[in-house]
Motif scaffolding. Structure first.
Motif, PDB file in Angstrom:
ATOM      1  N   ILE A  45       0.604   4.374  -2.912  1.00  0.00           N
ATOM      2  CA  ILE A  45       0.507   5.661  -2.490  1.00  0.00           C
ATOM      3  C   ILE A  45       1.833   6.668  -2.754  1.00  0.00           C
TER       4      ILE A  45
ATOM      5  N   ARG B  54      -7.804   9.224  -0.831  1.00  0.00           N
ATOM      6  CA  ARG B  54      -6.629   8.610  -1.426  1.00  0.00           C
ATOM      7  C   ARG B  54      -6.980   7.277  -2.060  1.00  0.00           C
ATOM      8  N   ARG B  55      -7.704   6.598  -1.348  1.00  0.00           N
ATOM      9  CA  ARG B  55      -8.059   5.275  -1.893  1.00  0.00           C
ATOM     10  C   ARG B  55      -8.792   5.407  -3.381  1.00  0.00           C
TER      11      ARG B  55
ATOM     12  N   GLU C 276       0.689  -1.228   0.051  1.00  0.00           N
ATOM     13  CA  GLU C 276      -0.093   0.035   0.041  1.00  0.00           C
ATOM     14  C   GLU C 276       0.779   1.220   0.008  1.00  0.00           C
TER      15      GLU C 276
ATOM     16  N   TYR D 142      -6.056  15.520   0.827  1.00  0.00           N
ATOM     17  CA  TYR D 142      -6.882  14.479   0.762  1.00  0.00           C
ATOM     18  C   TYR D 142      -7.097  13.757   1.797  1.00  0.00           C
ATOM     19  N   SER D 143      -8.353  13.151   2.220  1.00  0.00           N
ATOM     20  CA  SER D 143      -8.615  12.306   3.392  1.00  0.00           C
ATOM     21  C   SER D 143      -7.826  10.901   2.943  1.00  0.00           C
ATOM     22  N   GLU D 144      -7.973   9.955   3.820  1.00  0.00           N
ATOM     23  CA  GLU D 144      -7.573   8.371   3.533  1.00  0.00           C
ATOM     24  C   GLU D 144      -8.718   7.772   2.341  1.00  0.00           C
ATOM     25  N   GLU D 145      -9.833   8.306   2.537  1.00  0.00           N
ATOM     26  CA  GLU D 145     -11.110   7.684   1.623  1.00  0.00           C
ATOM     27  C   GLU D 145     -10.717   8.147   0.385  1.00  0.00           C
TER      28      GLU D 145
END
Length: 271
Positions: free
Chosen positions: A155, A172-173, A151, A167-170
């Motif tokens: 990234i 970013r995914r 991961e 950006y949030s983690e969501e």
């Protein structure tokens, strides 16, 4: 697209599509799947054409694929407007094997544009953010940096394309899924024409084609309009006002004229 819709006015409805990955549902893994999903949503609101489509950046690629799928289904796409968007896996994203003098001159002009933007048009905050971003990317690529987790590697690869700080983690995914889809996408020819609204700058390592590589895909021709600003703020104030004027003019032009190859250059507007 809120700023753009606002400037187009209440008489011009705008239907925007939101990634389902932002609602906790697994995102589609290919641009073709994304486009098919959005075409289904679109036709639930408007069952038959003519359709008028557009998109910015990655969204422009999805809009292009939507236009292809609608055309294949026998529907009419009256307008396709792409905003600062270039097709992946084409000659545009590569430096010519044997650069001509013309390409070298264009390269120097493009380099001067980026240096001038950095030195004179960006704010101090934008310059600091850019330098921090690129330094972070460089550090991840230096020997000895730990990137053991898969991961983390993904990234890091994404971070070279998009500054992830805001950006949030969501988000970013979702971005990672979109970047992987972009890298796999092999755009196929589209029978219609399109209008490309683009900024002056090109990626440094590209063919520097004025049509951003779309001319080989849009069989109906490409009409290029130059807008003020840069990729990251083209839909911000005050740049979005010029984008909205261009879009409104394209939407108001009811004739299905073939797109030309001319590049219209507009002076930058100041607030």
């Amino acid at each position: 697209y809120a700023n753009l819709a606002r400037h187009l006015g209440p008489e011009q409805p705008v239907l925007a599509f939101k990634s389902r990955g932002l609602d906790g549902v697994p995102e589609h893994e290919t641009i073709e799947e994304l486009a098919a999903h959005y075409v289904q949503d679109l036709r639930s609101r408007q069952s038959v054409g003519p359709y008028r489509l557009g998109g910015y950046c990655f969204g422009g690629l999805v809009a292009f694929e939507m236009a292809r799928q609608l055309e294949a289904a026998g529907e009419t796409v009256a307008r396709l407007i792409l905003i600062n968007c270039s097709p992946p896996n084409t000659d545009y994203s590569h430096v010519p094997l044997r650069p001509t003098w013309r390409w070298r001159m264009k390269f120097m002009g493009n380099l001067a544009h980026w240096l001038g933007s950095f030195a004179f048009r960006w704010t101090m905050a934008e310059r600091v953010e850019f330098v921090r971003w690129k330094w972070r990317v460089l550090r991840k690529r230096l020997p000895g940096c730990s990137r053991a987790a898969e991961e983390a590697i993904a990234i890091a690869d994404l971070d070279e394309i998009v500054n992830l700080d805001a950006y949030s983690e969501e988000q970013r995914r979702v971005w990672q899924t979109h970047v992987q889809a972009l890298r796999r996408y092999q755009p196929k020819p589209y029978g219609g024409g399109l209008t490309l609204l683009r900024t002056r700058g090109h990626p440094l390592l590209s063919s520097l084609d004025e049509h951003f590589g779309w001319r080989e895909l849009a069989q109906g021709g490409v009409n290029v309009l130059i807008t003020p600003g840069g990729h990251g703020n083209i839909l911000d104030e005050p740049q979005v006002r010029q984008v909205a004027r261009f879009v409104a003019r394209e939407l108001a032009d009811g004739a299905d004229r073939p797109a030309g190859a001319a590049v219209t250059v507009l002076a930058e507007e100041r607030a």
